[in-house]
Design a protein around this motif. Structure first.
Motif, PDB file in Angstrom:
ATOM      1  N   GLY A 145       0.800  -1.216   0.000  1.00 57.82           N
ATOM      2  CA  GLY A 145       0.000   0.000   0.000  1.00 57.82           C
ATOM      3  C   GLY A 145       0.833   1.265   0.000  1.00 57.82           C
ATOM      4  N   VAL A 146       0.290   2.305   0.645  1.00 58.74           N
ATOM      5  CA  VAL A 146       0.892   3.646   0.624  1.00 58.74           C
ATOM      6  C   VAL A 146       0.950   4.208   2.033  1.00 58.74           C
ATOM      7  CG1 VAL A 146       0.638   6.029  -0.217  1.00 58.74           C
ATOM      8  CG2 VAL A 146       0.039   4.108  -1.712  1.00 58.74           C
ATOM      9  N   ILE A 147       2.081   4.808   2.358  1.00 60.24           N
ATOM     10  CA  ILE A 147       2.271   5.548   3.604  1.00 60.24           C
ATOM     11  C   ILE A 147       2.652   6.974   3.218  1.00 60.24           C
ATOM     12  CG2 ILE A 147       3.766   5.848   5.630  1.00 60.24           C
ATOM     13  CD1 ILE A 147       3.994   2.830   5.807  1.00 60.24           C
ATOM     14  N   VAL A 148       2.206   7.947   4.001  1.00 61.06           N
ATOM     15  CA  VAL A 148       2.575   9.343   3.777  1.00 61.06           C
ATOM     16  C   VAL A 148       3.561   9.772   4.858  1.00 61.06           C
ATOM     17  CG1 VAL A 148       1.745  11.723   3.601  1.00 61.06           C
ATOM     18  CG2 VAL A 148       0.335   9.839   2.748  1.00 61.06           C
ATOM     19  N   ALA A 166      -5.569  11.217   3.143  1.00 57.87           N
ATOM     20  CA  ALA A 166      -4.909   9.917   3.270  1.00 57.87           C
ATOM     21  C   ALA A 166      -5.909   8.830   3.644  1.00 57.87           C
ATOM     22  CB  ALA A 166      -3.791  10.005   4.317  1.00 57.87           C
ATOM     23  N   LEU A 167      -6.822   9.146   4.543  1.00 56.23           N
ATOM     24  CA  LEU A 167      -7.854   8.174   4.904  1.00 56.23           C
ATOM     25  C   LEU A 167      -8.786   7.911   3.725  1.00 56.23           C
ATOM     26  CD1 LEU A 167      -9.191   6.450   7.131  1.00 56.23           C
ATOM     27  CD2 LEU A 167     -10.554   8.469   7.731  1.00 56.23           C
ATOM     28  N   ALA A 171      -4.684   5.216   2.401  1.00 55.24           N
ATOM     29  CA  ALA A 171      -3.296   5.114   2.860  1.00 55.24           C
ATOM     30  C   ALA A 171      -3.220   4.308   4.157  1.00 55.24           C
ATOM     31  CB  ALA A 171      -2.691   6.502   3.060  1.00 55.24           C
ATOM     32  N   ARG A 172      -2.067   3.679   4.386  1.00 55.36           N
ATOM     33  CA  ARG A 172      -1.867   2.878   5.593  1.00 55.36           C
ATOM     34  C   ARG A 172      -1.756   3.751   6.838  1.00 55.36           C
ATOM     35  NH1 ARG A 172       0.948  -2.041   4.732  1.00 55.36           N
ATOM     36  NH2 ARG A 172       1.367  -2.061   6.970  1.00 55.36           N
ATOM     37  N   GLY A 173      -1.162   4.926   6.685  1.00 55.17           N
ATOM     38  CA  GLY A 173      -0.951   5.801   7.828  1.00 55.17           C
ATOM     39  C   GLY A 173      -0.023   6.939   7.468  1.00 55.17           C
ATOM     40  N   ILE A 174       0.327   7.732   8.480  1.00 53.41           N
ATOM     41  CA  ILE A 174       1.149   8.924   8.285  1.00 53.41           C
ATOM     42  C   ILE A 174       2.316   8.904   9.264  1.00 53.41           C
ATOM     43  CG2 ILE A 174       1.182  11.448   8.546  1.00 53.41           C
ATOM     44  CD1 ILE A 174      -1.505  11.574   7.290  1.00 53.41           C
ATOM     45  N   LEU A 285      -1.917  11.307  -3.579  1.00 51.34           N
ATOM     46  CA  LEU A 285      -2.572  10.125  -3.018  1.00 51.34           C
ATOM     47  C   LEU A 285      -3.512   9.477  -4.026  1.00 51.34           C
ATOM     48  CD1 LEU A 285      -3.141  11.552   0.537  1.00 51.34           C
ATOM     49  CD2 LEU A 285      -2.075   9.336   0.085  1.00 51.34           C
ATOM     50  N   TYR A 286      -4.197  10.285  -4.801  1.00 55.66           N
ATOM     51  CA  TYR A 286      -5.056   9.734  -5.855  1.00 55.66           C
ATOM     52  C   TYR A 286      -4.225   8.961  -6.871  1.00 55.66           C
ATOM     53  CZ  TYR A 286      -7.854   9.508 -10.092  1.00 55.66           C
ATOM     54  OH  TYR A 286      -8.502   9.065 -11.225  1.00 55.66           O
ATOM     55  N   GLU A 287      -3.112   9.563  -7.311  1.00 49.32           N
ATOM     56  CA  GLU A 287      -2.242   8.895  -8.286  1.00 49.32           C
ATOM     57  C   GLU A 287      -1.643   7.620  -7.704  1.00 49.32           C
ATOM     58  OE1 GLU A 287      -1.591   9.248 -11.359  1.00 49.32           O
ATOM     59  OE2 GLU A 287      -2.391  11.207 -11.904  1.00 49.32           O
ATOM     60  N   ALA A 288      -1.245   7.674  -6.439  1.00 48.16           N
ATOM     61  CA  ALA A 288      -0.640   6.496  -5.811  1.00 48.16           C
ATOM     62  C   ALA A 288      -1.672   5.375  -5.674  1.00 48.16           C
ATOM     63  CB  ALA A 288      -0.079   6.870  -4.437  1.00 48.16           C
ATOM     64  N   ALA A 289      -2.901   5.715  -5.288  1.00 50.05           N
ATOM     65  CA  ALA A 289      -3.956   4.695  -5.174  1.00 50.05           C
ATOM     66  C   ALA A 289      -4.238   4.074  -6.552  1.00 50.05           C
ATOM     67  CB  ALA A 289      -5.221   5.321  -4.600  1.00 50.05           C
TER      68      ALA A 289
END
Length: 294
Positions: A145-148, A166-167, A171-174, A285-289
């Motif tokens: 997944g993705v973390i910020v 992020a939510l 995303a997994r978390g920050i 975040l949109y692009e990463a998702a």
């Protein structure tokens, strides 16, 4: 995050920035205990009388969504002081939303006096201790997944908006640096609309070392930088990804940028060369998702 560099350029040393530099918020009140925050050097004024004193914003949540999210958070069970106007108290009781917390009913004028100036409380406030967060390993394992990661972002509105995005994008978390991050309460929690209670966060001492550890755990770091040679679309793939966001003033710091696998930019064909950091985070975040879905 724009077509211009938003960090200290590693080659030229020049500093370029977002439009509208944001300075750290100045808030009155006590320093949170053992949370790694740095309070003001001057001694806070004592309250005029009981609840009539201005409260420390780091110890209060206000607004319907932040307070209801906190009440539903198992980590908050048995703690905090819940204040509500009669109408909101009835809503919480009827909906069984207190989750074991005792409601103190107050009038709207008293609640306004308790909270910092300008707080849009909607008849609800919850006095709490800052959330402690989780360890880096708890947040990062398993690697998917993705973390910020936020590099010295100090404006509560921006950080809160990034939590919300992020939510929303899964995303997994920050990850934040403990010495340069605002408390997850007050105006930040209001901007996050409850996301700080639902999205895990980790506080670390050194972001560069955290990126080294994340690399060992299988994560790839993509830093947002207007001078990046690749676009986000080119840089992102299905690998576990850490999106690194810099402050609006300086962008990603040099050492943190050097620990990123790639620096990427958001292309802006409209010709406007700057985005607010929370808006840039939402785009990233949109692009990463999208990249994670393949």
């Amino acid at each position: 995050m724009s077509s211009k560099s938003e960090r200290n350029d590693r080659k030229s040393g020049k500093k370029q920035s977002f439009t509208g530099r944001i300075s750290a918020p100045r808030e009155r009140g006590e320093k949170p205990a053992a949370q790694g925050f740095q309070g003001r050097a001057d001694t806070p004024r004592p309250p005029r009388s009981g609840d009539r004193g201005r409260a420390d914003a780091d110890n209060f949540l206000w607004g319907r969504h932040p307070v209801l999210a906190a009440l539903a958070n198992p980590a908050r069970r048995g703690t905090g002081r819940l204040l509500a106007t009669p109408e909101r108290a009835a809503e919480i009781e009827d909906g069984k939303l207190a989750h074991g917390h005792k409601i103190e009913t107050v009038d709207i004028q008293t609640l306004t006096r308790i909270l910092p100036p300008g707080a849009v409380h909607q008849g609800l406030a919850f006095k709490v201790q800052p959330l402690e967060g989780v360890s880096l390993e708890e947040l990062a394992e398993p690697a998917e997944g993705v973390i910020v990661m936020l590099d010295q972002l100090t404006d509560p509105q921006n950080v809160g908006a990034i939590f919300r995005s992020a939510l929303a994008f899964g995303a997994r978390g920050i990850i934040v640096q403990d010495r340069h991050a605002p408390a997850l309460a007050g105006a930040l929690a209001k901007a996050a609309v409850g996301a700080t209670e639902r999205l895990p966060h980790a506080r670390v001492t050194n972001l560069s070392r955290a990126l080294e550890r994340l690399a060992d755990l299988g994560w790839r770091a993509v830093g947002l930088d207007g001078s990046g040679e690749q676009t986000l679309e080119q840089a992102l793939d299905r690998q576990p990804t850490v999106l690194v966001m810099g402050s609006e003033g300086d962008g990603i710091r040099r050492l943190v940028a050097e620990h990123c696998d790639v620096l990427a930019k958001i292309p802006m064909p409209g010709g406007f060369e700057s985005l607010n950091v929370s808006n840039a985070a939402a785009v990233a975040l949109y692009e990463a998702a999208r990249a994670q879905r393949g």
